[in-house]
Design an enzyme around this catalytic site. Structure first.
Site, mmCIF file in Angstrom:
data_model
loop_
_atom_site.group_PDB
_atom_site.id
_atom_site.type_symbol
_atom_site.label_atom_id
_atom_site.label_comp_id
_atom_site.label_asym_id
_atom_site.label_seq_id
_atom_site.Cartn_x
_atom_site.Cartn_y
_atom_site.Cartn_z
ATOM 1 N N THR A 59 -66.300 51.013 -44.247
ATOM 2 C CA THR A 59 -66.871 52.359 -44.246
ATOM 3 C C THR A 59 -66.906 52.964 -42.848
ATOM 4 O OG1 THR A 59 -68.180 51.831 -46.180
ATOM 5 C CG2 THR A 59 -68.942 53.682 -44.869
ATOM 6 N N THR A 73 -69.036 46.201 -44.189
ATOM 7 C CA THR A 73 -70.269 45.409 -44.126
ATOM 8 C C THR A 73 -70.330 44.318 -45.195
ATOM 9 O OG1 THR A 73 -71.412 47.032 -45.510
ATOM 10 C CG2 THR A 73 -71.633 47.275 -43.126
ATOM 11 N N ASP A 74 -69.631 44.530 -46.319
ATOM 12 C CA ASP A 74 -69.838 43.619 -47.453
ATOM 13 C C ASP A 74 -69.582 42.151 -47.111
ATOM 14 O OD1 ASP A 74 -70.317 45.959 -48.758
ATOM 15 O OD2 ASP A 74 -68.580 45.883 -50.086
ATOM 16 N N LYS A 82 -75.774 39.982 -45.216
ATOM 17 C CA LYS A 82 -76.036 41.305 -45.786
ATOM 18 C C LYS A 82 -77.033 41.107 -46.927
ATOM 19 C CE LYS A 82 -74.000 45.482 -47.599
ATOM 20 N NZ LYS A 82 -72.861 46.325 -47.870
HETATM 21 N N1 ASP Z 1 -67.136 48.217 -49.243
HETATM 22 C C1 ASP Z 1 -67.232 48.441 -47.818
HETATM 23 C C2 ASP Z 1 -66.660 47.255 -47.105
HETATM 24 O O1 ASP Z 1 -67.275 46.236 -46.989
HETATM 25 C C3 ASP Z 1 -68.654 48.680 -47.438
HETATM 26 C C4 ASP Z 1 -68.890 48.930 -45.982
HETATM 27 O O2 ASP Z 1 -68.027 49.007 -45.140
HETATM 28 O O3 ASP Z 1 -70.075 49.046 -45.649
HETATM 29 O O4 ASP Z 1 -65.562 47.355 -46.644
#
Ligand code: ASP
Length: 462
Positions: free
Chosen positions: A108, A184-185, A263
């Protein structure tokens, strides 16, 4: 502009409603329905979306679908096509500032909304990231490279190796800090992988992401980026760190050790928590405040150990009541070399699994136990179940987090296939993945938990 663009993606009832009130895509409107009023910008829709809704970007940044057949009136205040693309900007060079390398992998933090499909797509290059956060030039000379452009569920051993090797090259070239932009995932998986693949770094390696894309007013992208770049440029913490929001407000960021972070919330910006310990430091736009002293310190040499050998045939099994042995048997039959179990309580599974676990041991498969509770230690001496399982060759991993044990087992099996050697590697902490004790104040303190809980309770306590 064609008629298609003016009503982009709208069809059926939704298109008729727009035409009836002479509203077009990108119009700034107030939509009045039978019982509500919505103010926002009419967004284009994807070719594949339904014909029942008009989609608005509200002032809050959230998108909402309004059922077209409930619309009583649409008031139009103007029309301006939004451009969410941010231009690439060359970073200004200042010879007295440190050199920081930003390696982009996607997620993201590198995303914007694609209004054709309505999905968030990785579209920003790191250069565009700088274009959106010019304050970064006050901190350092930033060099950027887009290594990958994927959402983090698509990161895996191949990409971990790619990032580790890229880090090695940058350190050799003499950068003073490295920032890794990442979804983040699975950021905590990559943070763990880098903690084992990149050892004794002379400089900080700071992973950063964002929970909300930069086209949303509540985005955490810019602040996280500033915090992480400041840490890479100025801090004396030469470790793999994750830098994300501390509390839900934008008061400060936290720097979490790569092997102790996870997370913990699907949408809060303060989603990353250090588990079973306290974070390494706090970071604000003004300063970095260490919360502990036992971190590896920055050095001035360019030496780093990169070791990316990794065995991919490793699995993680999350135990649930009534799990059948066929789950473990299928891993054995499919040639897996290592299994991490996330067991219940102190590290347990049911008795029907025992024969499969014995079969795993007889097949020279490394089986390790972690706890689903996340906080606390595996303790297999307390109950019969634990003792029985240790006899079957299941090895307890103290307070190593399940995902970290999974990554470490793949890395350890990449180093050797000798099960005893693997055990030595697994149980010897490399960078805090096993600690001697869990501090009593490490549960939530320093992580925005307690003050927020207090504020919440004080509102309700009369
Ligand atoms: N789905 C995204 C990822 O992990 C979420 C994010 O970047 O926060 O790539």
């Amino acid at each position: 502009m064609t008629n298609n663009d003016l009503y982009k993606g709208y069809k059926g009832g939704a298109l008729e409603t727009l035409k009836k009130f002479e509203a077009l895509v990108w119009c700034d409107v107030e939509i009045i329905t039978g019982d509500a009023m919505f103010k926002g910008i009419i967004l284009p829709r994807s070719e594949t979306s339904d014909h029942l809704h008009i989609v608005l970007k509200l002032i809050s940044g959230y998108n909402i679908g309004v059922a077209a057949d409930t619309v009583k009136n649409i008031k139009i205040f103007g029309r301006k096509e939004a451009h969410y693309k941010i231009p690439e900007k060359a970073f200004p060079y200042d010879p007295v500032k440190p050199r920081v390398k930003l390696i982009g992998t996607g997620g993201t933090i590198a995303s914007r909304l694609d209004y054709r499909t309505g999905a968030v797509i990785p579209a920003f290059t790191p250069g565009e990231l700088y274009g959106s956060v010019p304050e970064l030039a006050d901190i350092c000379n930033l060099e950027t490279e887009k290594l990958y452009g994927v959402f983090s569920e698509n990161m895996g051993p191949e990409q971990w190796m790619g990032v580790a090797n890229a880090i090695g090259k940058e350190i050799e070239k003499g950068v003073q800090g490295i920032v890794i932009g990442h979804g983040t995932d699975t950021m905590h998986h990559t943070a763990a992988a880098l903690s084992f693949m990149v050892q004794d770094s002379p400089v900080p390696i700071v992973m950063v992401g964002s929970q909300r894309s930069s086209d949303r007013p509540s985005s955490d992208a810019a602040l996280n980026l500033m915090h992480s770049v400041k840490t890479a440029a100025e801090s004396d913490i030469a470790e793999v760190l994750v830098c994300m929001f501390g509390p839900t407000s934008d008061d400060y960021g936290l720097l979490h050790r790569g092997t102790r972070v996870r997370k913990m919330h699907s949408s809060y910006r303060s989603t990353f928590r250090t588990i079973g310990d306290i974070p390494v430091a706090m970071v604000s736009r003004e300063k970095i405040t260490p919360l502990r002293t036992d971190y590896k310190k920055r050095r001035t040499d360019n030496n780093v150990k990169i070791n990316t050998a990794f065995e991919e045939m490793v699995s993680i099994v999350y135990y649930y009541p009534n799990m059948k042995p066929d789950i473990v048997d299928s891993l054995i039959d499919n040639g897996y070399k290592g299994i991490v179990i996330a067991g219940t309580g102190l590290g347990h599974v049911n008795k029907p699994l025992y024969p499969a676990l014995k079969r795993a041991r007889d097949n020279n498969i490394a089986v390790y136990m972690t706890v689903q509770t996340l906080w606390g230690y595996v303790q297999m001496y307390v109950y019969d179940t634990g003792r029985d399982m240790m006899e079957l060759g299941v090895v307890p991993t103290a307070n190593m987090l399940p995902e970290v044990a999974y990554v470490k087992l793949g890395w350890a099996l990449g180093q050797t296939s000798d099960i005893e050697e693997v055990k030595k590697i697994m149980l010897t902490p490399i960078n805090g993945e096993i600690t001697e004790r869990e501090p009593s104040n490490g549960y939530l303190i320093y992580q925005g938990g307690i003050p927020e809980v207090e504020a919440f309770i004080s509102k309700h306590r009369k």
